[in-house]
Scaffold this motif. Structure first.
Motif, mmCIF file in Angstrom:
data_model
loop_
_atom_site.group_PDB
_atom_site.id
_atom_site.type_symbol
_atom_site.label_atom_id
_atom_site.label_comp_id
_atom_site.label_asym_id
_atom_site.label_seq_id
_atom_site.Cartn_x
_atom_site.Cartn_y
_atom_site.Cartn_z
ATOM 1 N N GLY A 167 2.765 1.100 -11.833
ATOM 2 C CA GLY A 167 3.971 1.263 -11.202
ATOM 3 C C GLY A 167 4.562 0.282 -10.697
ATOM 4 O O GLY A 167 3.454 -1.523 -10.049
ATOM 5 N N PRO A 168 5.947 0.366 -10.998
ATOM 6 C CA PRO A 168 6.636 -1.602 -10.058
ATOM 7 C C PRO A 168 6.135 -0.953 -9.067
ATOM 8 O O PRO A 168 6.471 -0.225 -7.904
ATOM 9 N N SER A 169 6.990 -2.646 -8.010
ATOM 10 C CA SER A 169 5.994 -2.297 -6.522
ATOM 11 C C SER A 169 7.795 -1.592 -6.009
ATOM 12 O O SER A 169 8.353 -1.183 -6.035
ATOM 13 N N GLY A 170 7.400 -0.600 -4.897
ATOM 14 C CA GLY A 170 8.252 0.041 -4.410
ATOM 15 C C GLY A 170 8.308 1.276 -4.964
ATOM 16 O O GLY A 170 8.802 2.929 -4.481
ATOM 17 N N ALA A 171 7.099 2.350 -6.253
ATOM 18 C CA ALA A 171 6.845 3.060 -6.506
ATOM 19 C C ALA A 171 5.826 3.925 -6.068
ATOM 20 O O ALA A 171 6.433 5.787 -6.130
ATOM 21 N N GLY A 172 5.354 3.521 -4.820
ATOM 22 C CA GLY A 172 4.785 4.261 -3.994
ATOM 23 C C GLY A 172 3.282 4.604 -4.283
ATOM 24 O O GLY A 172 2.550 5.530 -3.465
ATOM 25 N N LYS A 173 2.674 3.336 -4.717
ATOM 26 C CA LYS A 173 0.913 3.861 -5.313
ATOM 27 C C LYS A 173 0.216 3.529 -3.687
ATOM 28 O O LYS A 173 0.073 4.280 -3.504
ATOM 29 N N SER A 174 1.002 2.918 -2.891
ATOM 30 C CA SER A 174 -0.062 1.928 -1.816
ATOM 31 C C SER A 174 0.492 3.715 -0.486
ATOM 32 O O SER A 174 -0.574 3.926 -0.397
ATOM 33 N N THR A 175 1.439 4.349 -0.370
ATOM 34 C CA THR A 175 1.511 5.461 -0.136
ATOM 35 C C THR A 175 0.706 6.394 -0.326
ATOM 36 O O THR A 175 0.048 7.419 0.736
ATOM 37 N N LEU A 176 0.470 6.519 -1.567
ATOM 38 C CA LEU A 176 -0.368 8.190 -2.343
ATOM 39 C C LEU A 176 -1.876 7.475 -1.895
ATOM 40 O O LEU A 176 -2.397 8.601 -1.249
ATOM 41 N N GLN A 185 8.056 11.575 3.550
ATOM 42 C CA GLN A 185 9.193 11.122 2.805
ATOM 43 C C GLN A 185 9.676 10.110 4.386
ATOM 44 O O GLN A 185 9.220 10.149 5.686
ATOM 45 N N TYR A 186 9.466 8.669 3.958
ATOM 46 C CA TYR A 186 9.616 8.287 5.821
ATOM 47 C C TYR A 186 10.457 8.066 6.215
ATOM 48 O O TYR A 186 11.958 9.120 6.090
ATOM 49 N N ARG A 187 10.522 8.186 8.053
ATOM 50 C CA ARG A 187 11.078 8.097 9.267
ATOM 51 C C ARG A 187 12.776 7.416 8.828
ATOM 52 O O ARG A 187 13.768 8.000 8.830
ATOM 53 N N THR A 188 13.160 6.488 7.772
ATOM 54 C CA THR A 188 13.722 5.420 7.405
ATOM 55 C C THR A 188 14.793 6.716 6.383
ATOM 56 O O THR A 188 15.979 6.226 6.375
ATOM 57 N N GLY A 189 14.186 8.207 6.101
ATOM 58 C CA GLY A 189 14.466 8.128 4.940
ATOM 59 C C GLY A 189 14.089 7.747 3.443
ATOM 60 O O GLY A 189 14.616 8.517 2.442
ATOM 61 N N ASP A 190 13.631 7.204 3.519
ATOM 62 C CA ASP A 190 13.045 6.592 2.180
ATOM 63 C C ASP A 190 12.074 7.665 1.154
ATOM 64 O O ASP A 190 11.252 8.663 1.892
ATOM 65 N N ARG A 191 12.170 8.330 -0.145
ATOM 66 C CA ARG A 191 11.513 9.225 -0.152
ATOM 67 C C ARG A 191 9.976 8.330 -1.304
ATOM 68 O O ARG A 191 10.062 8.536 -1.645
ATOM 69 N N ALA A 192 9.219 8.523 -0.571
ATOM 70 C CA ALA A 192 8.368 7.243 -1.071
ATOM 71 C C ALA A 192 7.211 8.126 -1.891
ATOM 72 O O ALA A 192 7.600 7.524 -3.589
ATOM 73 N N LEU A 193 7.486 9.438 -1.760
ATOM 74 C CA LEU A 193 6.527 10.360 -2.885
ATOM 75 C C LEU A 193 6.864 11.964 -3.075
ATOM 76 O O LEU A 193 7.184 12.106 -2.109
HETATM 77 P P1 ADP Z 1 4.119 0.658 -3.654
HETATM 78 O O1 ADP Z 1 3.244 0.926 -2.881
HETATM 79 O O2 ADP Z 1 4.270 1.117 -5.368
HETATM 80 O O3 ADP Z 1 4.795 -0.574 -4.302
HETATM 81 P P2 ADP Z 1 5.368 1.848 -1.506
HETATM 82 O O4 ADP Z 1 4.157 2.869 -1.325
HETATM 83 O O5 ADP Z 1 4.781 0.617 -0.262
HETATM 84 O O6 ADP Z 1 4.834 1.201 -2.921
HETATM 85 O O7 ADP Z 1 6.682 2.457 -1.522
HETATM 86 C C1 ADP Z 1 7.076 3.409 -1.591
HETATM 87 C C2 ADP Z 1 7.977 3.018 -0.864
HETATM 88 O O8 ADP Z 1 8.401 3.702 0.396
HETATM 89 C C3 ADP Z 1 9.094 1.931 -1.200
HETATM 90 O O9 ADP Z 1 10.850 2.588 -1.009
HETATM 91 C C4 ADP Z 1 8.646 1.609 0.714
HETATM 92 O O10 ADP Z 1 10.309 0.468 0.760
HETATM 93 C C5 ADP Z 1 8.920 2.817 1.619
HETATM 94 N N1 ADP Z 1 7.948 2.092 2.026
HETATM 95 C C6 ADP Z 1 7.159 2.512 2.252
HETATM 96 N N2 ADP Z 1 6.046 1.836 3.503
HETATM 97 C C7 ADP Z 1 7.065 2.153 4.315
HETATM 98 C C8 ADP Z 1 7.012 2.403 5.612
HETATM 99 N N3 ADP Z 1 5.967 2.323 7.047
HETATM 100 N N4 ADP Z 1 7.928 2.509 6.421
HETATM 101 C C9 ADP Z 1 9.431 2.781 5.867
HETATM 102 N N5 ADP Z 1 9.788 3.344 4.219
HETATM 103 C C10 ADP Z 1 8.028 2.639 3.951
#
Ligand code: ADP
Length: 275
Positions: free
Chosen positions: A35-44, A10-18
């Motif tokens: 997965g679609p954009s924003g799915a959490g691939k890069s975060t993973l 969960q990012y500080r902004t509250g986004d639950r990325a995974l």
């Molecule tokens: P993908 O790679 O599948 O496009 P991301 O992992 O980039 O997905 O993003 C997953 C979610 O986390 C999205 O809702 C995105 O907005 C959020 N997110 C990604 N990076 C950050 C960040 N540095 N701070 C806050 N939210 C983030």
């Protein structure tokens, strides 16, 4: 082997990325992450090398938990994780050979890397790797003189130079043409099998993923919604991953691509008939 257990971010902004992400990647297995954009691939991918701090869960590489590793442990673990990026991240003014050797920078003493003097064993290994990726004749060229496909081959050789236990690969074909993309994906698959390396590839091209990976994991809104063999990724699975609308759009584009290719082939045949 890489094992991910109940990973959440969960990012500080509250986004639950995974949330609740669990899977195991066996040695030699290439996993395509879609997965679609924003799915959490890069975060993973970034959690696995701790460029992003996981909120909870385990990331086990062998018997070490990357998620809770101390700074010094993390330095050691990262040396064992080969990263290959879309943008290649090569040093433009250095030669191909120097770029490959830079994969060893975590190992050689600072003065040696600074003077660009590397142990003979490392140089020999780099030559062998350049041979494996088909760049023997380009060892002394500057990186900025190479084509996109050649640059990605340097990226692969550089990641292998550090003797990784795991490869993390981010959009390896995003800037390549279709034919070169297929060559690079094939090479990655072959190398992982030869070296018994587990790999996770973040790849947006579903068709390419289906052709070259051993297994596909589909993420949607931070959760694993598909995990299976490429040939089991049917329309229902794609709808679960991308949603009805996006998937229908993708399918239309894919059909267009297929039609274009068909037309190009027919044109070539007509030309050949005339000659
Ligand atoms: P993908 O790679 O599948 O496009 P991301 O992992 O980039 O997905 O993003 C997953 C979610 O986390 C999205 O809702 C995105 O907005 C959020 N997110 C990604 N990076 C950050 C960040 N540095 N701070 C806050 N939210 C983030």
């Amino acid at each position: 082997m890489l094992r991910i257990e109940n990973l959440a971010k969960q990012y500080r902004t509250g986004d639950r990325a995974l949330q609740g992400v669990s899977f195991t990647v066996e040695a030699g297995q290439v996993v395509g992450l879609i997965g679609p954009s924003g799915a959490g691939k890069s975060t993973l991918i970034r959690c696995v090398n701790r460029l992003v701090e996981p909120t909870s869960g385990k990331i086990l590489l062998g018997d070490r938990d990357i998620a809770t590793a101390s700074r010094s442990e993390l330095r050691r673990i990262r040396r064992r994780i080969g990263m290959i990026f879309q943008e290649y991240a090569l040093v433009e003014r250095l030669t191909v050979m120097e770029n490959v050797l830079s994969g060893r920078l975590g190992y050689v003493p600072f003065w040696r890397s600074f003077s660009r003097r590397f142990p003979q064993d490392d140089v020999d290994k780099a030559f062998a790797l350049l041979g494996r990726v088909g760049l023997t004749d380009h060892a002394d060229k500057r990186a900025d003189a190479l084509s996109g496909g050649q640059r990605q081959r340097v990226g692969i050789a550089r990641a292998l130079e550090q003797d990784p236990e795991l490869l993390l690969i981010d959009e390896p074909t995003a800037s390549l043409d279709p034919k070169t993309s297929r060559q690079i994906m094939r090479l990655i698959g072959e190398i992982c099998r030869e070296r018994n390396l587990p790999a996770i590839i973040n790849i947006h091209d579903v068709v390419l993923a289906q052709m070259f990976v051993d297994r596909i994991i589909g993420l949607r809104a931070g959760e694993v919604v598909f995990d299976g063999a490429p040939d089991t990724l049917d329309n229902d699975a794609l709808t679960a991953i991308y949603g009805e609308e996006d998937w229908t759009q993708m399918r239309r584009e894919r059909d267009d691509d297929a039609e274009e290719e068909e037309e190009a082939r027919a044109q070539e045949e007509r030309m050949a008939g005339l000659a």
